[in-house]
Design an enzyme around this catalytic site. Structure first.
Site, PDB file in Angstrom:
ATOM      1  N   SER A 119       0.941  -1.318   0.141  1.00 59.12           N
ATOM      2  CA  SER A 119       0.071   0.010  -0.128  1.00 59.12           C
ATOM      3  C   SER A 119       0.960   1.196  -0.051  1.00 59.12           C
ATOM      4  CB  SER A 119      -0.721   0.036   1.149  1.00 59.12           C
ATOM      5  OG  SER A 119      -1.290   1.418   1.515  1.00 59.12           O
ATOM      6  N   TYR A 150      -0.425   0.004  10.061  1.00 57.94           N
ATOM      7  CA  TYR A 150      -0.727  -0.621   8.863  1.00 57.94           C
ATOM      8  C   TYR A 150       0.346  -0.376   7.817  1.00 57.94           C
ATOM      9  CZ  TYR A 150      -3.459  -1.165   4.348  1.00 57.94           C
ATOM     10  OH  TYR A 150      -3.821  -1.526   3.196  1.00 57.94           O
TER      11      TYR A 150
HETATM   12  P1  NAD Z   1     -10.825  -6.000   1.553  1.00 59.76           P
HETATM   13  O1  NAD Z   1     -10.756  -5.890   3.300  1.00 59.76           O
HETATM   14  O2  NAD Z   1     -12.236  -5.962   1.013  1.00 59.76           O
HETATM   15  O3  NAD Z   1     -10.446  -7.629   1.376  1.00 59.76           O
HETATM   16  C1  NAD Z   1      -9.442  -8.019   2.177  1.00 59.76           C
HETATM   17  C2  NAD Z   1      -9.923  -9.523   2.506  1.00 59.76           C
HETATM   18  O4  NAD Z   1      -8.938 -10.433   3.315  1.00 59.76           O
HETATM   19  C3  NAD Z   1     -11.313  -9.515   3.242  1.00 59.76           C
HETATM   20  O5  NAD Z   1     -12.443 -10.058   2.547  1.00 59.76           O
HETATM   21  C4  NAD Z   1     -11.062 -10.273   4.807  1.00 59.76           C
HETATM   22  O6  NAD Z   1     -12.032 -11.037   5.185  1.00 59.76           O
HETATM   23  C5  NAD Z   1      -9.884 -11.089   3.922  1.00 59.76           C
HETATM   24  N1  NAD Z   1      -8.939 -11.503   5.333  1.00 59.76           N
HETATM   25  C6  NAD Z   1      -8.724 -10.849   6.230  1.00 59.76           C
HETATM   26  N2  NAD Z   1      -8.139 -11.725   7.224  1.00 59.76           N
HETATM   27  C7  NAD Z   1      -7.913 -12.711   6.682  1.00 59.76           C
HETATM   28  C8  NAD Z   1      -7.504 -14.170   7.087  1.00 59.76           C
HETATM   29  N3  NAD Z   1      -6.836 -14.266   8.146  1.00 59.76           N
HETATM   30  N4  NAD Z   1      -7.654 -15.260   6.203  1.00 59.76           N
HETATM   31  C9  NAD Z   1      -8.205 -15.122   5.163  1.00 59.76           C
HETATM   32  N5  NAD Z   1      -8.834 -13.957   4.734  1.00 59.76           N
HETATM   33  C10 NAD Z   1      -8.415 -12.946   5.405  1.00 59.76           C
HETATM   34  O7  NAD Z   1      -9.806  -4.971   1.205  1.00 59.76           O
HETATM   35  P2  NAD Z   1      -9.402  -4.637  -0.247  1.00 59.76           P
HETATM   36  O8  NAD Z   1      -9.488  -3.079  -0.460  1.00 59.76           O
HETATM   37  O9  NAD Z   1      -9.730  -5.783  -1.492  1.00 59.76           O
HETATM   38  O10 NAD Z   1      -7.692  -4.871  -0.341  1.00 59.76           O
HETATM   39  C11 NAD Z   1      -6.881  -5.861  -0.770  1.00 59.76           C
HETATM   40  C12 NAD Z   1      -5.791  -5.797  -0.413  1.00 59.76           C
HETATM   41  O11 NAD Z   1      -5.336  -4.492  -1.026  1.00 59.76           O
HETATM   42  C13 NAD Z   1      -5.254  -5.610   0.890  1.00 59.76           C
HETATM   43  O12 NAD Z   1      -4.100  -6.265   1.376  1.00 59.76           O
HETATM   44  C14 NAD Z   1      -5.063  -4.116   1.199  1.00 59.76           C
HETATM   45  O13 NAD Z   1      -4.257  -3.877   2.354  1.00 59.76           O
HETATM   46  C15 NAD Z   1      -4.514  -3.864  -0.288  1.00 59.76           C
HETATM   47  N6  NAD Z   1      -4.772  -2.393  -0.643  1.00 59.76           N
HETATM   48  C16 NAD Z   1      -6.050  -1.953  -0.798  1.00 59.76           C
HETATM   49  C17 NAD Z   1      -6.162  -0.355  -0.924  1.00 59.76           C
HETATM   50  C18 NAD Z   1      -7.610  -0.177  -1.316  1.00 59.76           C
HETATM   51  O14 NAD Z   1      -7.731   1.157  -1.385  1.00 59.76           O
HETATM   52  N7  NAD Z   1      -8.651  -0.790  -1.318  1.00 59.76           N
HETATM   53  C19 NAD Z   1      -5.067   0.245  -0.876  1.00 59.76           C
HETATM   54  C20 NAD Z   1      -3.897  -0.164  -0.799  1.00 59.76           C
HETATM   55  C21 NAD Z   1      -3.430  -1.615  -0.487  1.00 59.76           C
END
Ligand code: NAD
Length: 329
Positions: A119, A150
């Protein structure tokens, strides 16, 4: 024979969209998550409800001839979740375990390639104090000083992935996402991010009232639409380039202007009330020089186009929720 992909975090926002995209490309996809996608974006050929903090579950998920892993599972949310300090231990503990376990599972199963979603929150705060001139080039990461736990976990895990690449020859691809948004993302409940929160607030507000915006509204950000993100992820995975590389938009906007955009799209007459709240760094924008060079990729649509599609979907959710509440009462 079609390629096999494992998407970790497939029940989440980006994971759900990525599964769909991989299938359109002819992949067979296994998804794993703690939960299914709450908005029905569940298209995996095989979906496993499982906790990647458990090494045995991670090992099992990597079996069966998987060619590529996309590791998106993380304990994350918007500013209301990751910048208050209240969830720091969970955020660090849970996400780092998912990463350690999946890397070991990939190594043990002999899988060649893994993608990791880092991120922009890993960039140092000292380069993001001026809202008009933030620096987020990939090589500006050190000396490290993320403003949240984070961000520290993401930076540590990037290094973890790079170590597995150096020591075990696993092909690693690392992207630093900058605020990804769009339909079928979290829009309520405290884990939603700014684009969804703006759309929800505008959709819920009575005409002639106001919406609340955290901070003075002068903090800046950029936002990337989900389809563009997935396109860039696929290009990175297929390219001969490890990263880390930014996947984001360079269309920077002040948060109050962003709120005005949501209001305009709603067609309502609403004003903005700036209130105290967690805001993160003062300014952040993606720097796309490296990704243009390496992958020949840049976003093709404007922020406004993405926000129109997102508002439409969130407005439908708001209406649906109201209808359900009326039926119950
Ligand atoms: P999200 O929260 O919708 O998806 C993450 C998923 O991981 C969730 O469905 C959650 O249930 C699952 N998860 C968490 N812990 C878990 C575990 N122990 N076992 C199995 N599943 C587990 O978030 P997103 O927006 O889809 O983000 C996806 C990735 O991208 C993440 O790693 C996030 O840090 C990264 N990211 C997202 C953004 C954004 O703007 N959305 C920005 C920077 C980084």
């Amino acid at each position: 024979m079609s390629k096999k992909a494992l998407v970790c975090g497939a029940g989440g926002f980006i994971g759900g969209h990525l599964v769909k995209r991989l299938q359109q490309e002819g992949y067979w996809v296994r998804g794993i998550d703690l939960k299914e996608n709450e908005y029905g974006n569940n298209h995996a050929d095989e979906f496993v409800i499982g906790d990647l903090r458990d090494p045995l579950i991670s090992e099992a998920a990597a079996q069966g001839g998987i060619d590529e892993v996309y590791q998106l599972a993380a304990d994350m949310g918007g500013a209301g979740y990751i910048f208050t300090g209240e969830h720091d231990a969970d955020v660090m503990h849970n996400s780092v375990l998912c990463n350690v376990n999946m890397l070991n599972a990939v190594k043990n199963a002999g899988i060649r390639k893994i993608f990791y979603s880092s991120s922009a929150c890993m960039y140092p705060e000292y380069n993001q104090l001026d809202p008009d001139n933030p620096k987020c080039a990939e090589d500006s990461a050190y000396p490290a000083a993320p403003d949240s736990e984070y961000g520290w976990e993401k930076l540590f895990s990037e290094r973890l992935y790079l170590s597995y690449y150096r020591n075990y020859g696993i092909e690693v691809r690392i992207a630093r996402f900058h605020n990804i948004f769009g339909p079928q993302g979290t829009w309520t409940g405290g884990k939603e991010k700014a684009p969804a929160a703006m759309c929800r607030k505008a959709a819920e507000a009575e005409d002639g009232s106001f919406i609340e915006v955290w901070g003075d509204g002068k903090q800046t950000r950029s936002f990337l639409y989900i389809d563009e993100c997935v396109e860039a992820v696929r290009r990175l995975m297929d390219a001969d380039f490890t990263g880390p590389v930014n996947i984001g938009s360079e269309e920077m906007i002040a948060i109050n202007d962003f709120a005005k955009m949501a209001i305009e799209i709603s067609g309502k007459k609403l004003s903005i009330k700036n209130i105290k709240g967690p805001t993160g760094v003062r300014g952040r924008n993606s720097d796309n020089k490296l990704i243009r060079e390496k992958l020949n990729w840049a976003p093709v649509q404007t922020l406004r186009e993405g926000m129109e599609a997102t508002y439409k979907w969130i407005n439908e959710q708001v209406m649906l929720t109201r209808k359900q509440a009326e039926t119950v009462s």
